[in-house]
Design a protein around this motif. Structure first.
Motif, PDB file in Angstrom:
ATOM      1  N   ASP A 122      24.361  48.942  41.223  1.00  0.00           N
ATOM      2  CA  ASP A 122      24.732  48.000  40.144  1.00  0.00           C
ATOM      3  C   ASP A 122      25.953  48.520  39.381  1.00  0.00           C
ATOM      4  O   ASP A 122      26.849  47.770  39.005  1.00  0.00           O
ATOM      5  N   ILE A 123      25.972  49.843  39.149  1.00  0.00           N
ATOM      6  CA  ILE A 123      27.089  50.436  38.400  1.00  0.00           C
ATOM      7  C   ILE A 123      28.387  50.291  39.187  1.00  0.00           C
ATOM      8  O   ILE A 123      29.413  49.905  38.647  1.00  0.00           O
ATOM      9  N   ARG A 124      28.308  50.542  40.508  1.00  0.00           N
ATOM     10  CA  ARG A 124      29.510  50.424  41.321  1.00  0.00           C
ATOM     11  C   ARG A 124      30.054  48.988  41.274  1.00  0.00           C
ATOM     12  O   ARG A 124      31.234  48.733  41.086  1.00  0.00           O
ATOM     13  N   ARG A 125      29.084  48.021  41.358  1.00  0.00           N
ATOM     14  CA  ARG A 125      29.496  46.606  41.357  1.00  0.00           C
ATOM     15  C   ARG A 125      30.108  46.229  40.006  1.00  0.00           C
ATOM     16  O   ARG A 125      31.125  45.564  39.912  1.00  0.00           O
ATOM     17  N   TRP A 126      29.472  46.718  38.930  1.00  0.00           N
ATOM     18  CA  TRP A 126      29.991  46.407  37.580  1.00  0.00           C
ATOM     19  C   TRP A 126      31.404  46.963  37.425  1.00  0.00           C
ATOM     20  O   TRP A 126      32.307  46.289  36.905  1.00  0.00           O
ATOM     21  N   ARG A 127      31.646  48.205  37.896  1.00  0.00           N
ATOM     22  CA  ARG A 127      32.955  48.826  37.761  1.00  0.00           C
ATOM     23  C   ARG A 127      33.998  48.079  38.575  1.00  0.00           C
ATOM     24  O   ARG A 127      35.127  47.845  38.106  1.00  0.00           O
ATOM     25  N   LEU A 128      33.634  47.643  39.782  1.00  0.00           N
ATOM     26  CA  LEU A 128      34.584  46.883  40.606  1.00  0.00           C
ATOM     27  C   LEU A 128      34.916  45.556  39.927  1.00  0.00           C
ATOM     28  O   LEU A 128      36.088  45.160  39.828  1.00  0.00           O
ATOM     29  N   LYS A 129      33.892  44.899  39.387  1.00  0.00           N
ATOM     30  CA  LYS A 129      34.129  43.602  38.713  1.00  0.00           C
ATOM     31  C   LYS A 129      35.006  43.805  37.480  1.00  0.00           C
ATOM     32  O   LYS A 129      35.920  43.014  37.208  1.00  0.00           O
ATOM     33  N   ALA A 130      34.756  44.897  36.762  1.00  0.00           N
ATOM     34  CA  ALA A 130      35.557  45.162  35.557  1.00  0.00           C
ATOM     35  C   ALA A 130      37.013  45.461  35.926  1.00  0.00           C
ATOM     36  O   ALA A 130      37.943  45.015  35.245  1.00  0.00           O
ATOM     37  N   ARG A 178      40.051  43.153  34.701  1.00  0.00           N
ATOM     38  CA  ARG A 178      41.165  43.751  33.936  1.00  0.00           C
ATOM     39  C   ARG A 178      42.490  43.525  34.660  1.00  0.00           C
ATOM     40  O   ARG A 178      43.520  43.188  34.050  1.00  0.00           O
ATOM     41  N   THR A 179      42.459  43.638  35.998  1.00  0.00           N
ATOM     42  CA  THR A 179      43.689  43.417  36.770  1.00  0.00           C
ATOM     43  C   THR A 179      44.125  41.968  36.640  1.00  0.00           C
ATOM     44  O   THR A 179      45.300  41.660  36.403  1.00  0.00           O
ATOM     45  N   ARG A 180      43.156  41.057  36.729  1.00  0.00           N
ATOM     46  CA  ARG A 180      43.461  39.610  36.620  1.00  0.00           C
ATOM     47  C   ARG A 180      44.032  39.271  35.252  1.00  0.00           C
ATOM     48  O   ARG A 180      44.971  38.473  35.118  1.00  0.00           O
ATOM     49  N   ALA A 181      43.497  39.927  34.218  1.00  0.00           N
ATOM     50  CA  ALA A 181      43.941  39.622  32.844  1.00  0.00           C
ATOM     51  C   ALA A 181      45.295  40.255  32.528  1.00  0.00           C
ATOM     52  O   ALA A 181      46.138  39.655  31.862  1.00  0.00           O
ATOM     53  N   ARG A 182      45.536  41.501  33.037  1.00  0.00           N
ATOM     54  CA  ARG A 182      46.711  42.249  32.567  1.00  0.00           C
ATOM     55  C   ARG A 182      47.845  42.298  33.582  1.00  0.00           C
ATOM     56  O   ARG A 182      49.007  42.351  33.218  1.00  0.00           O
ATOM     57  N   GLU A 191      34.874  41.237  46.695  1.00  0.00           N
ATOM     58  CA  GLU A 191      35.886  41.031  45.643  1.00  0.00           C
ATOM     59  C   GLU A 191      36.091  39.533  45.388  1.00  0.00           C
ATOM     60  O   GLU A 191      36.213  39.089  44.250  1.00  0.00           O
ATOM     61  N   SER A 192      36.119  38.767  46.471  1.00  0.00           N
ATOM     62  CA  SER A 192      36.295  37.308  46.304  1.00  0.00           C
ATOM     63  C   SER A 192      35.148  36.733  45.491  1.00  0.00           C
ATOM     64  O   SER A 192      35.349  35.938  44.565  1.00  0.00           O
ATOM     65  N   LYS A 193      33.941  37.193  45.809  1.00  0.00           N
ATOM     66  CA  LYS A 193      32.734  36.704  45.104  1.00  0.00           C
ATOM     67  C   LYS A 193      32.809  37.082  43.619  1.00  0.00           C
ATOM     68  O   LYS A 193      32.581  36.258  42.730  1.00  0.00           O
ATOM     69  N   LEU A 194      33.203  38.315  43.368  1.00  0.00           N
ATOM     70  CA  LEU A 194      33.280  38.790  41.970  1.00  0.00           C
ATOM     71  C   LEU A 194      34.363  38.046  41.200  1.00  0.00           C
ATOM     72  O   LEU A 194      34.185  37.672  40.035  1.00  0.00           O
ATOM     73  N   LEU A 195      35.497  37.804  41.864  1.00  0.00           N
ATOM     74  CA  LEU A 195      36.579  37.053  41.179  1.00  0.00           C
ATOM     75  C   LEU A 195      36.117  35.642  40.848  1.00  0.00           C
ATOM     76  O   LEU A 195      36.430  35.110  39.772  1.00  0.00           O
ATOM     77  N   ALA A 196      35.355  35.040  41.755  1.00  0.00           N
ATOM     78  CA  ALA A 196      34.833  33.686  41.492  1.00  0.00           C
ATOM     79  C   ALA A 196      33.901  33.723  40.286  1.00  0.00           C
ATOM     80  O   ALA A 196      33.970  32.858  39.396  1.00  0.00           O
ATOM     81  N   GLU A 197      33.072  34.768  40.203  1.00  0.00           N
ATOM     82  CA  GLU A 197      32.185  34.925  39.030  1.00  0.00           C
ATOM     83  C   GLU A 197      33.033  35.068  37.759  1.00  0.00           C
ATOM     84  O   GLU A 197      32.759  34.421  36.747  1.00  0.00           O
ATOM     85  N   ILE A 198      34.076  35.874  37.842  1.00  0.00           N
ATOM     86  CA  ILE A 198      34.942  36.111  36.665  1.00  0.00           C
ATOM     87  C   ILE A 198      35.564  34.804  36.204  1.00  0.00           C
ATOM     88  O   ILE A 198      35.597  34.489  35.012  1.00  0.00           O
ATOM     89  N   GLU A 199      36.045  34.022  37.161  1.00  0.00           N
ATOM     90  CA  GLU A 199      36.672  32.753  36.793  1.00  0.00           C
ATOM     91  C   GLU A 199      35.659  31.793  36.178  1.00  0.00           C
ATOM     92  O   GLU A 199      35.955  31.083  35.216  1.00  0.00           O
ATOM     93  N   ARG A 200      34.419  31.814  36.709  1.00  0.00           N
ATOM     94  CA  ARG A 200      33.361  30.938  36.151  1.00  0.00           C
ATOM     95  C   ARG A 200      33.000  31.391  34.738  1.00  0.00           C
ATOM     96  O   ARG A 200      32.849  30.581  33.819  1.00  0.00           O
ATOM     97  N   GLU A 201      32.904  32.705  34.545  1.00  0.00           N
ATOM     98  CA  GLU A 201      32.409  33.254  33.265  1.00  0.00           C
ATOM     99  C   GLU A 201      33.469  33.216  32.180  1.00  0.00           C
ATOM    100  O   GLU A 201      33.182  33.401  31.011  1.00  0.00           O
ATOM    101  N   GLY A 202      34.736  33.017  32.591  1.00  0.00           N
ATOM    102  CA  GLY A 202      35.794  32.995  31.558  1.00  0.00           C
ATOM    103  C   GLY A 202      36.209  34.406  31.191  1.00  0.00           C
ATOM    104  O   GLY A 202      35.605  35.372  31.643  1.00  0.00           O
ATOM    105  N   PRO A 203      37.221  34.505  30.321  1.00  0.00           N
ATOM    106  CA  PRO A 203      37.796  35.826  30.018  1.00  0.00           C
ATOM    107  C   PRO A 203      36.742  36.757  29.432  1.00  0.00           C
ATOM    108  O   PRO A 203      36.008  36.399  28.519  1.00  0.00           O
TER     109      PRO A 203
END
Ligand code: 9WO
Length: 268
Positions: free
Chosen positions: A209-217, A221-225, A239-251
């Protein structure tokens, strides 16, 4: 790996290179450093290394001859030390921007030696650069007071790539950038600071879970900055799955653009 720096401030370079990871790596013999002061290669009693610019204008220009002699001495020292091949690099705002890829290439030439030319004043006589320099490197699109700090930054970046220099944690961070992602946020004690808790997942002990959280973070951060780092990047399925989650969840506040505080106006 050997670096020799041509500089009128050798003490500055030697002192700065003695600290931290790179200093310890040098003590362990993982790389070596020499400095060569053009003033030591002058023939006049004033040890002159600069003169007024032809064509007029402010400031002084570094003369070619003392630097050329310092370069010859540095190259001879590298030859005597058994260095496989010497490359002369001038640190200049007009150089090619230093990238992670170029740093890795410079580090990969294990038996190489680099002679770094650090200018001062208004610069170096162009004839020296044309005759003696193999490559010009900029560490950013800005001008500082001399080439020494850019040289030290380049040395630090290259040395960190040498085997045995970094511990696992720092290597992972470096790999993250190598994979084209910004580093994830880091936390340490106390668990609550200024009323803000450490993310629960980091306290869970669940390494997957920690590894996944760090990759998502890192992705957030890369997407935002630095969204341009994601353009054309070959994403893994995860990564594609996590990016889709990020886009759904908002900034995500943790991914916020790099903090840029407006200058505070004193209220009192
Ligand atoms: C100064 C300058 C200003 C505008 C456009 C080009 C320029 N080149 C230089 C220059 O080479 N200056 C010399 C080295 C002497 C003055 C201090 N020097 C320097 C090197 N300032 N800033 C750098 C540098 C080197 C690498 N990456 C970024 C900045």
């Amino acid at each position: 790996m050997r670096f020799d720096v041509v500089t009128i401030f050798p003490e500055f370079v030697l002192h700065a290179a003695a600290f931290g990871v790179t200093g310890r790596a040098r003590d362990r013999g993982l790389w070596s450093l020499g400095t060569w002061n053009p003033r030591d290669f002058t023939t006049d009693s004033y040890r002159t290394i600069d003169d007024r610019p032809y064509g007029g204008g402010p400031g002084m220009v570094m003369m070619a001859e003392p630097i050329a002699k310092a370069l010859a001495a540095a190259r001879a020292a590298q030859r005597d030390a058994g260095v496989g091949g010497t490359r002369t690099i001038h640190l200049s705002p007009t150089g090619r921007p230093l990238t992670h890829r170029r740093v890795a290439e410079l580090a990969a030439a294990r038996e190489a030696g680099y002679v770094l030319v650090a200018g001062r004043y208004e610069g170096i006589d162009e004839r020296l650069i044309a005759r003696e320099v193999d490559e010009e490197i900029a560490i950013g699109d800005f001008v500082v007071s001399g080439g020494e700090l850019p040289a030290l930054m380049m040395i630090d970046a290259v040395v960190r790539h040498l085997p045995g220099v970094l511990n696992d944690a720092s290597s992972a961070e470096q790999e993250s950038f190598a994979e084209g992602l910004l580093d994830c946020p880091h936390y340490t004690r106390p668990e609550v600071y200024a009323g803000e808790r450490v993310p629960d997942v980091l306290l869970s002990g669940h390494h997957a879970d920690i590894r996944r959280w760090r990759l998502k973070a890192s992705l957030a951060r890369t997407r935002a900055r630095r969204p341009e780092l994601l353009v054309g990047r070959k994403l893994t399925a995860e990564e594609s799955k996590l990016l889709a989650e990020i886009e759904r969840e908002g900034p995500d506040p943790g991914a916020r653009a790099a903090p840029v505080r407006e200058r505070c106006t004193r209220t009192e």
